[in-house]
Design an enzyme around this catalytic site. Structure first.
Site, PDB file in Angstrom:
ATOM      1  N   GLY A  64       0.838  -1.188   0.000  1.00 56.00           N
ATOM      2  CA  GLY A  64       0.000   0.000   0.000  1.00 56.00           C
ATOM      3  C   GLY A  64       0.874   1.240   0.000  1.00 56.00           C
ATOM      4  O   GLY A  64       2.093   1.169  -0.149  1.00 56.00           O
ATOM      5  N   GLU A  98      11.056   1.267   5.223  1.00 58.48           N
ATOM      6  CA  GLU A  98      11.682   0.055   5.760  1.00 58.48           C
ATOM      7  C   GLU A  98      13.092   0.369   6.240  1.00 58.48           C
ATOM      8  O   GLU A  98      13.508  -0.044   7.330  1.00 58.48           O
ATOM      9  CB  GLU A  98      11.778  -1.019   4.665  1.00 58.48           C
ATOM     10  CG  GLU A  98      10.626  -1.964   4.580  1.00 58.48           C
ATOM     11  CD  GLU A  98      10.886  -3.051   3.549  1.00 58.48           C
ATOM     12  OE1 GLU A  98       9.895  -3.716   3.188  1.00 58.48           O
ATOM     13  OE2 GLU A  98      12.025  -3.229   3.106  1.00 58.48           O
TER      14      GLU A  98
END
Length: 236
Positions: A64, A98
């Site tokens: 997403g 991340e």
């Protein structure tokens, strides 16, 4: 009796201060799916699993706009994060987030971080040149109200490029390159496991005679430590 109570209190205090991290995974792989999922990263993942290294790859997570909470949790529960830097890694907001969380875990949980530079120049990542410079410039145009976050992404890239890792170049044998990575990670995990053993086990006045007796055999040049499991029992 007072001396014994003091010793017990000291032992209890030392024990309560030592809270080891509980790792669910040995390795977390951070990568740009469209670049390497069905090639290099897929092969690396398979090689790690064959070696018995519990490795997470996000094949089943729904992508997403924002990074999923479940993925952040996986990063936190992984002993080592391996970052596969490829041509389009920085173009992904997901990958950039991340990377930020990986470095957060490195600072807060002493998680190990190892970069792989796959067909990219580490200098391009360190100084955000080439495709990395173009990607960050696009992020700045896309997020004009959140330039501080883009600056954090830049700092994380620079920091990553300064870490010890592996550089794959064109015309290298990919299977040999992957084998070398897997062997090094295996040794790193083995060494970290040894470090997790307390120097003075609870209830003993010094080093455990069992562990002391095993130490020479563990370090024996003839022992293949990568593929051999040793069970140690502490009775008392």
């Amino acid at each position: 009796m007072a001396s014994m109570n003091n010793q017990e209190a000291s032992s209890s205090s030392a024990t309560s201060d030592f809270i080891p991290y509980s790792w669910t995974y040995d390795v977390f792989l951070s990568f740009r799916g469209e670049d390497t999922r069905f090639g290099f990263t897929g092969h690396l993942h398979s090689a790690l699993l064959r070696k018995g290294i519990n490795t997470f790859i996000d094949n089943d997570l729904t992508r997403g706009e924002d990074i999923a909470h479940s993925l952040l949790k996986v990063i936190e529960e992984s002993r080592i994060s391996v970052i596969v830097f490829s041509e389009n890694y920085a173009s992904s907001k997901w990958c950039s987030d991340e990377l930020l969380h990986i470095h957060h875990c490195n600072e807060s949980k002493q998680q190990m971080v190892r970069p792989i530079f796959y067909k990219v120049d580490p200098a391009d990542i360190r100084y955000q040149k080439g495709s990395y410079g173009e990607a960050l410039a696009k992020h700045e145009r896309r997020f004009p109200d959140n330039l501080e976050k883009v600056r954090r992404w830049r700092r994380a890239l620079t920091r990553s490029a300064n870490l010890s890792g592996w550089h794959y170049k064109e015309h290298d044998y990919e299977f040999t390159f992957i084998d070398n990575i897997v062997e090094e990670i295996s040794l790193q995990l083995l060494n970290e496991t040894y470090l997790d053993v307390a120097e003075y086990p609870i209830g003993s006045g010094g080093a455990s005679p069992v562990l002391t007796g095993l130490e020479p055999s563990l370090k024996s040049p003839g022992r293949d430590r990568q593929d051999e499991a040793i069970a140690v029992g502490n009775c008392g």
